[in-house]
Design an enzyme around this catalytic site. Structure first.
Site, short mmCIF file in Angstrom:
data_model
loop_
_atom_site.label_atom_id
_atom_site.label_comp_id
_atom_site.label_asym_id
_atom_site.label_seq_id
_atom_site.Cartn_x
_atom_site.Cartn_y
_atom_site.Cartn_z
N GLU A 1 -1.01 -2.32 -22.23
CA GLU A 1 -0.73 -3.02 -20.97
C GLU A 1 0.73 -3.48 -20.91
OE1 GLU A 1 -1.95 -3.20 -18.19
OE2 GLU A 1 -1.11 -4.98 -17.25
N ASN B 1 -5.23 6.37 7.37
CA ASN B 1 -5.17 6.09 5.93
C ASN B 1 -6.31 6.86 5.29
OD1 ASN B 1 -5.05 4.94 3.34
ND2 ASN B 1 -6.45 3.30 3.94
N GLY B 2 -6.00 7.66 4.26
CA GLY B 2 -7.04 8.44 3.59
C GLY B 2 -6.61 9.88 3.45
N ARG C 1 0.82 -1.22 0.00
CA ARG C 1 0.00 0.00 0.00
C ARG C 1 0.85 1.27 0.00
NH1 ARG C 1 -5.24 -1.46 1.49
NH2 ARG C 1 -5.77 0.70 1.93
N TRP D 1 2.22 6.09 2.04
CA TRP D 1 2.40 6.51 0.65
C TRP D 1 2.10 8.00 0.69
CZ3 TRP D 1 -0.39 8.72 -3.42
CH2 TRP D 1 0.21 8.60 -4.68
N LYS E 1 -0.18 -0.30 -4.39
CA LYS E 1 -1.11 -1.28 -4.99
C LYS E 1 -2.56 -0.77 -4.98
CE LYS E 1 -1.80 -5.61 -6.43
NZ LYS E 1 -1.39 -5.72 -7.84
N LYS F 1 3.35 -2.22 -18.06
CA LYS F 1 4.13 -3.12 -17.19
C LYS F 1 5.59 -2.73 -17.20
CE LYS F 1 1.81 -4.56 -15.12
NZ LYS F 1 0.41 -4.29 -15.30
N HIS G 1 1.32 8.75 -38.06
CA HIS G 1 0.73 10.07 -37.83
C HIS G 1 1.50 10.86 -36.77
CE1 HIS G 1 -2.59 9.15 -40.47
NE2 HIS G 1 -2.72 7.97 -39.86
O1 M6R Z 1 -7.14 -1.97 -7.97
P1 M6R Z 1 -7.40 -1.40 -9.32
O2 M6R Z 1 -7.49 -2.44 -10.38
O3 M6R Z 1 -8.61 -0.50 -9.33
O4 M6R Z 1 -6.15 -0.50 -9.62
C1 M6R Z 1 -6.08 0.28 -10.77
C2 M6R Z 1 -4.66 0.71 -11.04
O5 M6R Z 1 -4.18 1.50 -10.00
C3 M6R Z 1 -3.73 -0.50 -11.23
O6 M6R Z 1 -4.18 -1.31 -12.25
C4 M6R Z 1 -2.31 -0.04 -11.53
O7 M6R Z 1 -2.26 0.56 -12.79
C5 M6R Z 1 -1.37 -1.23 -11.41
N1 M6R Z 1 -0.19 -0.82 -10.74
C6 M6R Z 1 -1.05 -1.85 -12.71
O8 M6R Z 1 -0.02 -2.75 -12.66
#
Ligand code: M6R
Length: 614
Positions: free
Chosen positions: A487, A103-104, A27, A77, A609, A491, A510
């Site tokens: 995607e 948290n928040g 987190r 974070w 995450k 990554k 383009h």
């Molecule tokens: O938990 P979520 O799927 O809603 O999260 C969305 C994004 O934050 C998440 O997919 C992020 O882009 C990841 N780090 C991708 O690897």
């Protein structure tokens, strides 16, 4: 973002907090801290950076706190203020008697801070959280009751929070509360745990209570009292968690990401069980609570998500439009919530989220729900806030994903979109039965095909090594695999910090083509099917600009050897299902480049995450 953990019981608290924080490191990992109740005071210890720094900083003090059995901890974070010791949690009131972890985001913290400063409070940090410490302390001075003080303070706080608070004058007590942020109470014979997520305490107990918004829980070693916003006691519902501590181990892999990539064949198998039996049987999706009549008459679908989930949603759009002929809009949640979106009771709104906690998606879902739309949630966390908003819940059951970079949850989301699109197509009768049968039979064969790719991963590793020195990377594809290009690029960016971009191959000329020269790798996702020849032409155009060409393909065409410097071969698959096959080598390329560069694969810089802030 940020993780909090607390314990009140009969066991030594320090290891419980540190182990719990370690499980919550996904987190955030900018700083961490703990507050431990000793006989005379509440001691606070903090460190900047990863949790191992806090473990180190605590070493000289272990004997002072090793017998303590009550405490709270935080992993940060950073949102308000840089990652420094001063900004690290726990925060205290001016006399140091009251400590809080949060948290928040406290949205009205500036107004609260001005008011509190006028009343004599001295602020030390730049955080929004410190206002909570001063505010609750002020209410405590009036009430001499920590639970009442928390009730009063939260009436003045706006925003999202999960809070854990202790006061030195009420030595055996922990008071916790939440609004729009997760907080779960673990219940065991040795005491109570309170954490942002289950991994923080699952090794101690699998009995839990999900605290609801605005409830306040008062916890002592042998009692738990939960009150609603008005202070009325409510009886808690203790749930049995379907979790095993083993899910949190790396099982011999160097990183969680590699383990999670390898789990993908089983993730697909698990999702298909009970939903897709044979290529002849209809898809069973009892989770979809819309009547068949409503499904038949749906004229619009909106899908909202962020990051990797957004890419799964983009594939979902292709599938639903192709199979069912229903127009589908896909939008990043963060955009959706700040414009006048046209949604009503005739629109199906699908929210996609691994964590079920992402603040932007949660807000978007709530907005759509308020306008009367049926809400279908695709998530890996059936216990999440988003799941609780669902009218229909498609739980993808990928198992806990620890690595910050999403892999197996993406595959699970994709698989769920295939099932959903096929289910709707069967009800609407929009796909011929032969084609349906073929796609289903291909779906059933996906796990073996992924296993085949994984068993030849050393070739992908060699490719990754060859391109690991690059500063930029371009991925091109068309149609269904355009989201795969996005995607794959995401990554690589996330874990290696290489500037990677995905483009629809037809867009290259383009503008982006201007960047191509002999230093630029261009990876073409070249799967057999309707756009194969088109991507081949676009690859020729890139080759003519001397780009370093890589093909990811299921084609056996010998001519590819002239065009591409490197060919990653994957098993043949129907074009419709190719996004599930094509993403696997891209996950591995990103993994091996990051690993080769010595990056922190599972916990990349600046990321978390669960993004629980807008
Ligand atoms: O938990 P979520 O799927 O809603 O999260 C969305 C994004 O934050 C998440 O997919 C992020 O882009 C990841 N780090 C991708 O690897």
């Amino acid at each position: 973002m940020c993780g909090i953990v607390g314990y009140v019981g009969t066991n030594p608290v320090l290891d419980i907090l540190l182990d719990g924080l370690e499980q919550l490191e996904y987190r955030g990992y900018d700083s961490s801290g703990v507050a431990i109740k000793t006989e005379s005071a509440i001691n606070v210890y903090k460190a900047v950076g990863k949790l191992k720094n806090l473990r180190e900083a605590l070493k000289p003090y272990i004997s002072d706190i090793s017998a303590s059995t009550i405490g709270i901890g935080h992993i940060r974070w950073a949102t308000h203020g840089a990652p420094t010791i001063v900004n690290a949690h726990p925060h205290t009131c001016n006399c140091g008697n009251l400590v809080v972890v949060h948290n928040g985001i406290i949205e009205n913290y500036k107004e609260l801070k001005l008011k509190l400063e006028k009343q004599g409070c001295v602020f030390r940090s730049q955080t929004d959280t410190e206002t909570v410490a001063h505010l609750v302390a002020q209410k405590y001075a009036q009430t001499k009751d920590l639970t009442k003080a928390v009730h009063l303070a939260t009436k003045e706080i706006e925003g999202a929070y999960a809070l854990e608070i202790m006061h030195n004058d009420e030595p055996n007590k922990l008071v916790i509360t939440k609004r729009n942020a997760p907080l779960i109470i673990g219940v065991s014979e040795d005491g109570y745990y309170a954490a942002s997520d289950i991994p923080a305490f699952i090794k101690h107990t699998n009995k839990a209570i999900y605290l609801s918004d605005n409830q306040v829980a008062t916890i002592t070693p042998d009692s738990l009292k939960i009150e609603d916003i008005n202070g009325c006691e409510i009886s808690p519902k203790v749930e049995q968690l379907p979790w095993e501590p083993v899910a949190l181990s790396k099982m011999g892999y160097k990183h969680y990401m590699l383990k999670e990539i390898h789990e993908q064949p089983d993730v697909i198998r698990n999702i298909l069980v009970g939903k897709l039996h044979t290529s002849d049987s209809p898809i069973e999706l009892n989770e979809v609570k819309l009547t068949k009549e409503t499904l038949k008459n749906l004229n619009r679908i909106q899908v909202i998500a962020c990051g990797t989930s957004l890419h799964a949603a983009m594939v979902g759009k292709y599938l639903i439009e192709d199979f069912c002929g229903i127009p589908v809009d896909v939008e990043a949640s963060s955009e959706y919530i700040y414009r006048k979106t046209v949604t009503d009771e005739h629109t199906l709104v699908i929210g996609v989220s691994q964590s079920g906690e992402t603040a932007d998606t949660l807000t978007a879902i709530k907005q759509a729900k308020a306008r009367g739309s049926h809400i279908l949630i695709i998530t890996n966390r059936p216990d999440s806030a988003m799941a609780r908003e669902a009218d229909s819940l498609l739980s993808v059951n990928a198992g806990i994903e620890v690595s910050v970079a999403a892999t197996k949850s993406y595959i699970a989301q994709l698989t769920s979109f295939y099932l959903l699109a096929l289910y709707m197509a069967e009800i609407k009768g929009t796909v011929e039965s032969d084609k349906l049968k073929h796609i289903k039979s291909e779906m059933l064969s996906l796990p073996q095909k992924i296993e085949q790719i994984l068993s030849s991963k050393s070739e992908i590793q060699a490719c990754a090594r060859k391109y690991s020195g690059t500063k930029d990377f371009i991925y091109i594809a068309r149609g269904l695999n355009y989201p795969t290009a996005l995607e794959g690029a995401l990554k690589l960016k996330e874990i290696s910090y290489i500037n990677a971009t995905g483009y629809p191959a037809g867009e290259l000329k383009h503008g982006p083509i201007a960047m191509l020269d002999e230093t630029m790798p261009v990876l073409s996702i070249l799967m057999n099917g309707s756009v194969y020849e088109k991507i081949l032409s676009n690859s020729e155009e890139a080759k003519a600009r001397n780009a370093r060409m890589i093909a990811l393909t299921n084609s056996s065409n010998d001519k590819l050897k002239d065009l591409f410097d490197y060919i990653i071969k994957v098993p043949d698959v129907d074009e419709t299902l190719s996004p599930i096959i094509a993403i696997i080598p891209l996950q591995l390329i990103a993994y091996y480049i990051a690993e080769f560069l010595g990056k922190d694969v599972d916990q990349p810089r600046n990321l978390a995450k669960s993004v629980t802030v807008e």
